[in-house]
Design a protein around this motif. Structure first.
Motif, PDB file in Angstrom:
ATOM      1  N   HIS A 191       0.815  -1.209   0.000  1.00 48.57           N
ATOM      2  CA  HIS A 191       0.000   0.000   0.000  1.00 48.57           C
ATOM      3  C   HIS A 191       0.854   1.268   0.000  1.00 48.57           C
ATOM      4  CE1 HIS A 191      -2.257  -3.349   1.760  1.00 48.57           C
ATOM      5  NE2 HIS A 191      -3.317  -2.806   1.182  1.00 48.57           N
ATOM      6  N   GLU A 192       0.304   2.308  -0.612  1.00 42.93           N
ATOM      7  CA  GLU A 192       1.001   3.597  -0.665  1.00 42.93           C
ATOM      8  C   GLU A 192       0.966   4.261   0.714  1.00 42.93           C
ATOM      9  OE1 GLU A 192       2.719   5.130  -3.308  1.00 42.93           O
ATOM     10  OE2 GLU A 192       2.565   3.037  -3.937  1.00 42.93           O
ATOM     11  N   PRO A 193       1.986   5.080   1.020  1.00 42.54           N
ATOM     12  CA  PRO A 193       2.041   5.694   2.355  1.00 42.54           C
ATOM     13  C   PRO A 193       0.944   6.727   2.566  1.00 42.54           C
ATOM     14  CG  PRO A 193       3.832   6.505   0.963  1.00 42.54           C
ATOM     15  CD  PRO A 193       3.170   5.400   0.209  1.00 42.54           C
ATOM     16  N   LEU A 194       0.484   6.818   3.812  1.00 44.55           N
ATOM     17  CA  LEU A 194      -0.465   7.857   4.215  1.00 44.55           C
ATOM     18  C   LEU A 194       0.313   9.076   4.723  1.00 44.55           C
ATOM     19  CD1 LEU A 194      -3.090   5.647   6.110  1.00 44.55           C
ATOM     20  CD2 LEU A 194      -3.184   6.460   3.744  1.00 44.55           C
ATOM     21  N   ASP A 195      -0.396  10.134   5.069  1.00 41.20           N
ATOM     22  CA  ASP A 195       0.227  11.376   5.546  1.00 41.20           C
ATOM     23  C   ASP A 195      -0.206  11.622   6.986  1.00 41.20           C
ATOM     24  OD1 ASP A 195       1.292  13.866   5.976  1.00 41.20           O
ATOM     25  OD2 ASP A 195       0.366  14.811   4.221  1.00 41.20           O
ATOM     26  N   GLN A 196       0.750  11.596   7.909  1.00 39.41           N
ATOM     27  CA  GLN A 196       0.409  11.824   9.317  1.00 39.41           C
ATOM     28  C   GLN A 196       0.136  13.287   9.618  1.00 39.41           C
ATOM     29  OE1 GLN A 196       4.515  10.421  10.578  1.00 39.41           O
ATOM     30  NE2 GLN A 196       4.193  11.972  12.170  1.00 39.41           N
ATOM     31  N   GLY A 197       0.415  14.174   8.647  1.00 36.68           N
ATOM     32  CA  GLY A 197       0.108  15.589   8.835  1.00 36.68           C
ATOM     33  C   GLY A 197       0.802  16.163  10.056  1.00 36.68           C
ATOM     34  N   ASP A 198       0.068  16.972  10.822  1.00 35.03           N
ATOM     35  CA  ASP A 198       0.636  17.653  11.980  1.00 35.03           C
ATOM     36  C   ASP A 198       0.535  16.809  13.238  1.00 35.03           C
ATOM     37  OD1 ASP A 198       0.829  19.663  10.142  1.00 35.03           O
ATOM     38  OD2 ASP A 198      -0.941  20.733  10.842  1.00 35.03           O
ATOM     39  N   ALA A 209       0.844   0.642   8.566  1.00 35.75           N
ATOM     40  CA  ALA A 209       1.340   0.436   7.205  1.00 35.75           C
ATOM     41  C   ALA A 209       1.943  -0.961   7.043  1.00 35.75           C
ATOM     42  CB  ALA A 209       2.381   1.501   6.858  1.00 35.75           C
ATOM     43  N   VAL A 210       2.793  -1.374   7.987  1.00 36.35           N
ATOM     44  CA  VAL A 210       3.410  -2.699   7.902  1.00 36.35           C
ATOM     45  C   VAL A 210       2.342  -3.787   8.062  1.00 36.35           C
ATOM     46  CG1 VAL A 210       5.004  -4.292   9.064  1.00 36.35           C
ATOM     47  CG2 VAL A 210       5.690  -1.916   8.650  1.00 36.35           C
ATOM     48  N   ALA A 211       1.423  -3.589   8.996  1.00 36.90           N
ATOM     49  CA  ALA A 211       0.366  -4.583   9.214  1.00 36.90           C
ATOM     50  C   ALA A 211      -0.527  -4.712   7.976  1.00 36.90           C
ATOM     51  CB  ALA A 211      -0.466  -4.203  10.430  1.00 36.90           C
ATOM     52  N   SER A 212      -0.822  -3.605   7.299  1.00 36.75           N
ATOM     53  CA  SER A 212      -1.646  -3.646   6.083  1.00 36.75           C
ATOM     54  C   SER A 212      -1.019  -4.560   5.039  1.00 36.75           C
ATOM     55  CB  SER A 212      -1.800  -2.238   5.498  1.00 36.75           C
ATOM     56  OG  SER A 212      -2.414  -1.356   6.408  1.00 36.75           O
ATOM     57  N   ASP A 213       0.276  -4.360   4.802  1.00 37.24           N
ATOM     58  CA  ASP A 213       0.954  -5.163   3.784  1.00 37.24           C
ATOM     59  C   ASP A 213       1.050  -6.627   4.202  1.00 37.24           C
ATOM     60  OD1 ASP A 213       1.258  -2.767   2.507  1.00 37.24           O
ATOM     61  OD2 ASP A 213       3.431  -2.630   2.761  1.00 37.24           O
ATOM     62  N   LEU A 330      12.483  -9.591   4.652  1.00 33.05           N
ATOM     63  CA  LEU A 330      11.680  -8.695   3.813  1.00 33.05           C
ATOM     64  C   LEU A 330      11.254  -9.411   2.526  1.00 33.05           C
ATOM     65  CD1 LEU A 330      12.898  -5.023   3.161  1.00 33.05           C
ATOM     66  CD2 LEU A 330      11.281  -6.205   1.699  1.00 33.05           C
ATOM     67  N   MET A 331      12.186 -10.126   1.904  1.00 33.92           N
ATOM     68  CA  MET A 331      11.917 -10.793   0.636  1.00 33.92           C
ATOM     69  C   MET A 331      10.942 -11.962   0.800  1.00 33.92           C
ATOM     70  SD  MET A 331      14.664 -12.182  -2.160  1.00 33.92           S
ATOM     71  CE  MET A 331      15.175 -13.607  -1.216  1.00 33.92           C
ATOM     72  N   GLU A 332      11.005 -12.649   1.938  1.00 30.76           N
ATOM     73  CA  GLU A 332      10.154 -13.825   2.132  1.00 30.76           C
ATOM     74  C   GLU A 332       8.790 -13.486   2.723  1.00 30.76           C
ATOM     75  OE1 GLU A 332      12.391 -16.646   4.398  1.00 30.76           O
ATOM     76  OE2 GLU A 332      13.607 -17.245   2.671  1.00 30.76           O
ATOM     77  N   ASN A 333       8.743 -12.511   3.645  1.00 32.20           N
ATOM     78  CA  ASN A 333       7.501 -12.286   4.403  1.00 32.20           C
ATOM     79  C   ASN A 333       6.877 -10.905   4.255  1.00 32.20           C
ATOM     80  OD1 ASN A 333       7.610 -14.904   5.502  1.00 32.20           O
ATOM     81  ND2 ASN A 333       9.110 -14.219   7.023  1.00 32.20           N
ATOM     82  N   GLY A 334       7.581  -9.971   3.611  1.00 32.65           N
ATOM     83  CA  GLY A 334       6.981  -8.663   3.386  1.00 32.65           C
ATOM     84  C   GLY A 334       7.695  -7.540   4.106  1.00 32.65           C
ATOM     85  N   PRO A 335       7.251  -6.286   3.873  1.00 27.23           N
ATOM     86  CA  PRO A 335       7.886  -5.109   4.469  1.00 27.23           C
ATOM     87  C   PRO A 335       8.011  -5.207   5.988  1.00 27.23           C
ATOM     88  CG  PRO A 335       6.372  -4.421   2.759  1.00 27.23           C
ATOM     89  CD  PRO A 335       6.181  -5.907   2.933  1.00 27.23           C
ATOM     90  N   VAL A 336       9.024  -4.526   6.520  1.00 31.01           N
ATOM     91  CA  VAL A 336       9.306  -4.540   7.954  1.00 31.01           C
ATOM     92  C   VAL A 336       9.266  -3.113   8.493  1.00 31.01           C
ATOM     93  CG1 VAL A 336      10.680  -6.650   7.856  1.00 31.01           C
ATOM     94  CG2 VAL A 336      11.798  -4.429   7.535  1.00 31.01           C
ATOM     95  N   HIS A 373      11.773   8.308  15.011  1.00 27.41           N
ATOM     96  CA  HIS A 373      10.716   8.161  14.010  1.00 27.41           C
ATOM     97  C   HIS A 373      10.599   6.672  13.698  1.00 27.41           C
ATOM     98  CE1 HIS A 373       8.148   9.730  10.905  1.00 27.41           C
ATOM     99  NE2 HIS A 373       8.945   9.460   9.880  1.00 27.41           N
ATOM    100  N   SER A 374       9.562   6.258  13.009  1.00 29.39           N
ATOM    101  CA  SER A 374       9.474   4.868  12.552  1.00 29.39           C
ATOM    102  C   SER A 374       8.900   4.845  11.138  1.00 29.39           C
ATOM    103  CB  SER A 374       8.630   4.009  13.505  1.00 29.39           C
ATOM    104  OG  SER A 374       7.375   4.590  13.748  1.00 29.39           O
ATOM    105  N   VAL A 375       9.411   3.931  10.329  1.00 24.81           N
ATOM    106  CA  VAL A 375       9.075   3.880   8.901  1.00 24.81           C
ATOM    107  C   VAL A 375       8.922   2.419   8.467  1.00 24.81           C
ATOM    108  CG1 VAL A 375      10.267   6.053   8.382  1.00 24.81           C
ATOM    109  CG2 VAL A 375      11.523   3.888   8.234  1.00 24.81           C
TER     110      VAL A 375
END
Length: 440
Positions: A191-198, A209-213, A330-336, A373-375
């Motif tokens: 999924h494309e990233p969302l915007d946390q805004g202020d 985001a990670v859970a969605s993927d 990452l390659m076997e199970n998805g984004p981290v 931060h976390s990404v």
């Protein structure tokens, strides 16, 4: 996007002086100097340069001869230069007035006796391989405000930081590809990233985001939700502070035990910078027991959407900080999910392979602050530099909207724990039952 007018104590302190100057200027008519675009708008700021200080030059009122040559233009060290669109010399604000500049400091870089503005890309520019520039969302924002409103992941406690690592072992002769991108292996499931805004809620945005993927991948595409960060911000309140910061371990506990609904069902509330406080009350509750896909106990806050399915995950696990282990997972199970330290120059990232350039070293503390931060890491690759060296990088999704960086994403040096990005990396499995696999 932040559109708050600039508020500076400095403007209050100098308002009387500037009113007098403005009246004087009004009688004289507008001069070429008044109409010139601000130096920082033309991309030739050099916040590390010492101009007024070097000449010990600070003039009261308007003094057109209180000027210095500046990267092919002219800058001023008199009080008349004190405007939002400014032709002040880069160090006028801190040397003459003792305050930070009213715009995010964009650094210059000294190389072989020449100062390079960082608005463009310069190969061999102090070993920098990325482009910097201004982002309208951050215009008029101080570094303090950027750290306060745009990050929001509280550094984990020592007990959480010391949680056991799950080590992934490469098989004999196993070679990982030179480049990998999750969206190419799992098209339409990343999924494309969302915007946390202020909202200082990266703890909720990166977790969702990670859970969605991962839910999408592990259900083999039978469930492809964009999970709701707002559900976490409003409802995960145990030791969490909503838009004032939160803990990753708490967010994953909530996703495991309670679960969250989709972003369509529970959309992100608007967050205004001056009004960030307690989150809106929780509009969604889920049962404490059960697994897999199930319904929330109330209807969606978005009255146009009726699908209030709850999504859950299994217990979160920590990966080893070895780049090969992270790559294999990452390659076997998805984004981290990855923790990282954000420094002043990261706000200005526009593209390329980022590495922190400590050009503010030796400057006052307000120029050197950083925060946690976390990404979401989504892949990796490498580039060959003009001198033949190989530059390895991670690709990652931020939560500052699509206008920032590379369509909301960024690349960062891999294998060197740049900005601590390899020090605390988490993975999780979507909780998927057989009943979830039978229908879309």
């Amino acid at each position: 996007m932040w559109r708050c007018p600039l508020r500076l104590l400095l403007l209050l302190l100098l308002s009387a002086d500037l009113v007098v100057q403005g009246t004087r200027r009004g009688r004289r008519g507008r001069s070429r100097r008044d109409l010139a675009p601000g130096l920082h708008l033309r991309g030739i700021r050099d916040a590390g340069g010492r101009y007024c200080e070097k000449q010990d030059l600070c003039c009261r009122g308007r003094a057109d001869d209180c000027a210095l040559p500046y990267l092919g233009a002219t800058c001023y060290c008199d009080l008349f230069c004190n405007r939002t669109v400014s032709d002040c010399c880069p160090d006028f604000w801190d040397f003459c007035l003792g305050v930070p500049p009213p715009f995010p400091p964009i650094q210059g870089c000294m190389h072989e006796g020449r100062v390079y503005p960082v608005w463009g890309t310069y190969w061999n520019n102090c070993n920098r391989w990325w482009r910097a520039g201004n982002h309208s969302a951050f215009w008029g924002m101080t570094l303090d405000e950027g750290i306060h409103y745009r990050l929001g992941t509280i550094r984990p406690s020592s007990s959480v930081m010391n949680m056991n690592e799950i080590h992934t072992v490469l098989g004999p002769g196993e070679v990982l590809p030179v480049a990998f991108e999750a969206s190419e292996k799992w098209p339409s499931l990343i999924h494309e990233p969302l915007d946390q805004g202020d909202c200082a809620g990266s703890w909720a945005f990166s977790t969702a985001a990670v859970a969605s993927d991962r839910v999408s991948i592990h259900s083999l595409g039978h469930m492809t939700p964009v999970l709701s960060p707002q559900n976490l911000l409003s409802c995960d309140t145990h030791n969490q502070q909503g838009c004032r910061g939160g803990h990753l371990d708490g967010a994953w506990w909530f996703l495991r035990r309670r679960g969250v609904v989709s972003d369509l069902c529970y959309p992100v509330s608007g967050h205004e910078r001056d009004k960030v406080g307690l989150e809106p009350r929780c509009m969604m509750h889920s049962r404490a027991m059960g697994r897999g896909k199930r319904q929330a106990t109330s209807r969606c806050p978005n009255s146009h959407v009726h699908g209030n399915d709850i999504y859950q995950v299994t217990p979160v696990y920590r990966l080893g900080s070895n780049e090969k282990e992270i790559m294999k997972e990452l390659m076997e199970n998805g984004p981290v999910q990855a923790l990282m330290e954000v420094h002043e120059d990261f706000f200005l990232y526009q593209g390329g392979v980022y590495s922190h350039t400590p050009v503010s070293h030796g400057r006052p503390e307000q120029y050197r602050r950083h925060g946690t931060h976390s990404v979401k890491i989504t892949g990796w690759g490498e580039e060959t530099l003009p001198d033949g060296r190989t530059l390895k990088y991670w690709t990652a999704a931020n939560s500052w909207g699509p206008a920032w960086g590379e369509r909301g994403h960024f690349r960062i040096v891999r294998g060197a724990n740049e900005c601590d990005i390899e020090s605390f990396v988490l993975g999780v499995w979507g909780r998927v039952g057989m009943e979830d696999m039978g229908h879309h």
